[in-house]
Structure formats: structure tokens, C-alpha cells
Design a protein around this motif. Structure first.
Motif, PDB file in Angstrom:
ATOM      1  N   VAL A  37       0.595  -0.811  15.522  1.00 23.94           N
ATOM      2  CA  VAL A  37      -0.736  -0.304  15.189  1.00 23.94           C
ATOM      3  C   VAL A  37      -0.700   0.454  13.868  1.00 23.94           C
ATOM      4  N   GLY A  38       0.332   1.281  13.661  1.00 28.96           N
ATOM      5  CA  GLY A  38       0.436   2.049  12.424  1.00 28.96           C
ATOM      6  C   GLY A  38       0.604   1.160  11.201  1.00 28.96           C
ATOM      7  N   ILE A  39       1.478   0.169  11.298  1.00 23.38           N
ATOM      8  CA  ILE A  39       1.728  -0.718  10.159  1.00 23.38           C
ATOM      9  C   ILE A  39       0.516  -1.596   9.883  1.00 23.38           C
ATOM     10  N   TYR A  40      -0.060  -2.158  10.930  1.00 21.28           N
ATOM     11  CA  TYR A  40      -1.210  -3.042  10.748  1.00 21.28           C
ATOM     12  C   TYR A  40      -2.380  -2.279  10.121  1.00 21.28           C
ATOM     13  N   PRO A  77       0.813  -1.218   0.000  1.00 21.53           N
ATOM     14  CA  PRO A  77       0.000   0.000   0.000  1.00 21.53           C
ATOM     15  C   PRO A  77       0.848   1.271   0.000  1.00 21.53           C
ATOM     16  N   GLU A  78       0.216   2.359  -0.409  1.00 24.11           N
ATOM     17  CA  GLU A  78       0.861   3.672  -0.338  1.00 24.11           C
ATOM     18  C   GLU A  78       1.035   4.086   1.114  1.00 24.11           C
ATOM     19  N   GLU A  79       2.077   4.863   1.394  1.00 22.62           N
ATOM     20  CA  GLU A  79       2.295   5.378   2.746  1.00 22.62           C
ATOM     21  C   GLU A  79       1.200   6.389   3.091  1.00 22.62           C
ATOM     22  N   THR A  80       0.625   6.245   4.265  1.00 23.95           N
ATOM     23  CA  THR A  80      -0.377   7.178   4.776  1.00 23.95           C
ATOM     24  C   THR A  80      -0.271   7.215   6.288  1.00 23.95           C
ATOM     25  N   GLY A  81      -0.561   8.362   6.884  1.00 20.50           N
ATOM     26  CA  GLY A  81      -0.610   8.466   8.338  1.00 20.50           C
ATOM     27  C   GLY A  81       0.638   7.903   9.002  1.00 20.50           C
ATOM     28  N   ASN A  82       0.436   6.922   9.885  1.00 21.16           N
ATOM     29  CA  ASN A  82       1.553   6.289  10.586  1.00 21.16           C
ATOM     30  C   ASN A  82       2.073   5.045   9.877  1.00 21.16           C
ATOM     31  N   PHE A  83       1.592   4.804   8.666  1.00 23.28           N
ATOM     32  CA  PHE A  83       2.061   3.653   7.899  1.00 23.28           C
ATOM     33  C   PHE A  83       3.216   4.099   7.022  1.00 23.28           C
TER      34      PHE A  83
END
Length: 481
Positions: A451-454, A93-99
């Protein structure tokens, strides 16, 4: 496999020397203590290859396979960190928020847990397997690896002087081979030559339809040192359930991880599929992974859910209070896919509430009848598609938060808790992801990085699902709108 010698240390060989006693650990079906024992264990069995595996976020085994000589020669094993940002369909997935991704996609190291060493009984060549932990190049645990997430929760219990115990129950379907995903799944043919019908709960005849396959499941399990408590037929056609004995949560998560692989392999040997999808067939019962949970005092071994006189303790009620308050917010770790929420629907056997009750299967959290010393709480919400490490981590984290915060539960439900059309839980994947990300307490007990990655991976999976046009849309929208 080499033949076992029956000589003892006092017996003499043909040349007059003494034959050394065979070390007891080479007979272990599962696990050894150190690398010296690994070498002897592998040599005794004539093992040629070894699989070093670890669960990804979905619970899929990832890793490397190598000759035994390479495994025992202090070889450094590594995987790219991006594997833990990959969706179930193989996309990133594209990077977003804490991911976020590691800018260099650096290596993570596989560290074999020698206590999990076991044979791979379905392989034609002598092969072994070992579950690995994930650490960074400096040897530090990688916080978002599923096994480490569960270890973090168990460490929180230990810091309070507590030890958690669990007993999972895993449901799954046997289905006919399906090589075209556009076609619905069908029950397989049993020994009678006819497909099974629904309504087979606890049917011995239903189990006997697949005697040879079940014999292989038991055989494969025994060869790996995996213990099955009971096996039953469930409500759906060719739907089975395996119950495991209660014990250490990490040990039980490892067992579920290996059982899923074992059951799939046994089914393939007989020309059918085993699936752990939460809702594989429309209008049929879904598949759950119920989790029985209890907590003991490390020093005394006493079940902390009981007072000295056997009555329920305040910690027992607070554990339930934590389940009621936090499980709906952690549900995405127990119901991780779009399909999971097809199981969580009204008018089905699965509870769609956050109620609790004594021996009440319509409630999300059931307290089974038992002696006071065996008092426990069953979480009936997780589905069998969940990663066992993450489902156990989430469920136990919710109970822990309830106990440390002294959360008071509702009154126990004495009637049917899932009547009507109300769903007291997240109704879909995106809502569940938002609830997980929005609960600050999870950053403490599960880890903010996890939590961010999941959350990022789950949002990516939802977007991939939205690209697919379903038969329902073609049937009702094609000519009507």
C-alpha cells in the motif's frame, strides 16, 4: 520447428534399435512441471532464446532475455528493487510518508514459474517466454510484487477454506498509428477502407472489418495455450472485447497479462495500435475489465454463494456488502491513472455508483442471471488499463473482507442506477490514493508495504501529469483570463 516423430516405443529404427516414445509434456502449449521437462520442451521446439518476464506495478512486462543454454544452466536472474518504485513515465518519485526506497537498491530475484512456459509466436526466431515470481535474495516472496499481492489474497481465502474463481472480460480499442501525442487518436481503416463509426455493439460486420488481425490474435493465443471464450465488437469504433473462461484467479491474471501483449503484437503486425487506455477517445465509450467472481468451498466444491435449496446465502450478501463498502476505497487499484477517471463519468455506459442489482448493468456490482450453482458477482468498475493482478487482488480482497466481517449490503437496485450527475466514487486519482492509504483493513489483506509503495508511485504519476499543459487550458485560458 522440428518435425514430430510418428514412431512409438515399439517401432524399430533403421539400425534395428527402438525409438523411445516422445514424452507427452513436450506437446504442451503451456507449462511443464520441472527443469528436466523444460530442457526437453525447449529442445523439441528448437527454441534459441527465452524471455523471463514479470509484471511491474503498471502490469508492464519487465525482465531479461537470454539464450536457452544460459536459462537451463541454473543462472541466477535478478532485477533492481527500484523498478517497483518507477512511474508509468519512467520517473522515480521523492520519498514521502510510507513510500521508501531500498537504501542500497538491492537485487530482487526472478523465479520462473514453469507452469507458464510458452512460445512467443510473433517472433521470427524460435523464442519462448516464462512468467517469473519476485523473491528476495533469501528466497522470500517480495510482498509488493503484483503477482505476490494476488497470491496473498488467495491465501487469505484458503485459510478460510474457500477458493475464489474469476472470469475477466477485457475491452480495448484498435486505433490508427499515432506518432504525435498532441493529436487525438483516430479509428483505423478496416477492410472496407473506411474508418468505423460508433454504435457497433455486437456487430459481426464490425468484427469482420479486422478479420485477418483477429485471426492472428486467435493463432497467437492458441500457440501460447491461451483460451478465448468469446470475442465481440463493443460500442466504440473499432472497440473489441475478449471474454475468458472462469478459473483460478492467478491463472486468469497471467492470461490477461499475456493477452494484452499478444493483442498489441497482433495489431502492430497489421500496422495499427491496440490500446487498453481506459478512455482513449473523447466522447467515446471507455474500456473496462469486468470481473466475474464466485467462491467455492475447498472441501466440497460447493458454491458458497448458494444455500442447499439454491437460495442466495448470507456469504453471498456479505461478499456484495464488502464490495460496496471497500471497492470505492480500493478503486485506485482498478482505475490506476488520471485517464481512468475520464471513463468514470456520468451519462456514459460505465456505472459511477456502488449499487448492486440482479442483471442490472447500470449498477457497479451486477448479479447475472444463472443457475444457482453458477451464482456470481460481476464487478463492472475496473478499467482495462489496470494491472490484472492488482485489480483481481483488490476486488477479491473487498469481497473477502465483507464475508469475514459479515457486512450487510444495501437493497438491490431495480431501476437505472447511474442517472443524473452524482458520482458515488472517488472523482480523481489523488482522492482514490488517499482512500486506499486510509483504510487499515488493506494493510492486513494486501500488505502495508505494498500500500505504501503503490500510493507513492501513484502520487508521483499525478505530479508528472500536472506538469503537462493540456489543449483545454490553451483554448479557454490563454486569452480569457
Amino acid at each position: 520447428m522440428a518435425q514430430k516423430s510418428k514412431k512409438t516405443s515399439s517401432e524399430k529404427s533403421a539400425d534395428g534399435g527402438k525409438t523411445p516414445r516422445r514424452a507427452a509434456y513436450v506437446d504442451n502449449k503451456r507449462g511443464v512441471e520441472n527443469w528436466k521437462q523444460v530442457g526437453e520442451w525447449l529442445r523439441w521446439r528448437g527454441i534459441e532464446d527465452i524471455e523471463c518476464i514479470t509484471p511491474d506495478l503498471a502490469g508492464v512486462p519487465r525482465g531479461k532475455m537470454m539464450p536457452t543454454s544460459k536459462f537451463t544452466s541454473n543462472t541466477s536472474l535478478s532485477l533492481p528493487s527500484a523498478l517497483y518504485r518507477q512511474t508509468i513515465s519512467g520517473e522515480y518519485p521523492e520519498e514521502t510518508g510510507n513510500f521508501r526506497y531500498d537504501p542500497q537498491d538491492g537485487d530482487l530475484k526472478l523465479m520462473p514459474d514453469l507452469s507458464t512456459l510458452a512460445a512467443v509466436p510473433w517472433e521470427s526466431d524460435p523464442t519462448a517466454q516464462v512468467i517469473c515470481d519476485i523473491v528476495d535474495p533469501g528466497g522470500k516472496d517480495v510482498a509488493y510484487a503484483p503477482r505476490n499481492v494476488l497470491k496473498r489474497v488467495l491465501s487469505a481465502y484458503e485459510q478460510k477454506g474457500w477458493r475464489a474463481a474469476v472470469a475477466p472480460e477485457i475491452e480495448f480499442y484498435l486505433v490508427a498509428v499515432n506518432d504525435d501525442p498532441d493529436y487525438p487518436l483516430q479509428p483505423p481503416l478496416g477492410r472496407s477502407g473506411r474508418p468505423m463509426a460508433r454504435g457497433q455493439s455486437y456487430s459481426i460486420a464490425g468484427v469482420n472489418e479486422f478479420d485477418e488481425l483477429i485471426d492472428d490474435i486467435y493463432h497467437f493465443s492458441e500457440e501460447q495455450g491461451l483460451e478465448i471464450d468469446t470475442l465481440i465488437h463493443e460500442e466504440g469504433p473499432a472497440q473489441l472485447e475478449i471474454n475468458l473462461r472462469h478459473g483460478d484467479p492467478l491463472l486468469l491474471a497471467d492470461q490477461v497479462f499475456m493477452f494484452k501483449r499478444t493483442i498489441r503484437e497482433a495489431a502492430l503486425k497489421h500496422g495499427i495500435y491496440a490500446t487498453f487506455m481506459a478512455k482513449p477517445m473523447q466522447a467515446q465509450a471507455g474500456s473496462a475489465m469486468h470481473i466475474h467472481q464466485s467462491v467455492t468451498d475447498i472441501k466440497t466444491g460447493r458454491n458458497i454463494f448458494c444455500n442447499a435449496d439454491g437460495t442466495p446465502s448470507m456469504q453471498f450478501f456479505s461478499f456484495i456488502g464488502g464490495m460496496q463498502h471497500f471497492v470505492p476505497k480500493a478503486l485506485v487499484m482498478m482505475a490506476p491513472y488520471v485517464n481512468s477517471y475520464r471513463r468514470l463519468t456520468p451519462q456514459m455506459a460505465c456505472p459511477v455508483n456502488n449499487a448492486w442489482g440482479y442483471d442490472n448493468r447500470t449498477a457497479a456490482f451486477r448479479v447475472p442471471n444463472s443457475d444457482p450453482s453458477a451464482r456470481r458477482v460481476e464487478n463492472r468498475l475496473p478499467s482495462s488499463d489496470a494491472n490484472p493482478y492488482l485489480a483481481l487482488a483488490a476486488s477479491l480482497a473487498c469481497g473477502w473482507l465483507g464475508m469475514v466481517r459479515g457486512i450487510v449490503p444495501d437493497s438491490p437496485t431495480k431501476t437505472t442506477a447511474n442517472e443524473g450527475t452524482t458520482v458515488d466514487l472517488p472523482r480523481g486519482l489523488l482522492e482514490a490514493v488517499s482512500l486506499l492509504e486510509g483504510e487499515a483493513a488493506f494493510a492486513e489483506v494486501l500488505g502495508a508495504e505494498f500500500v505504501g509503495i503503490y500510493g507513492g508511485v501513484k502520487r508521483g504519476e499525478f505530479e508528472t501529469f500536472m506538469e503537462v499543459i493540456s489543449p483545454w487550458e490553451r483554448e479557454y485560458l490563454l486569452l480569457n483570463v
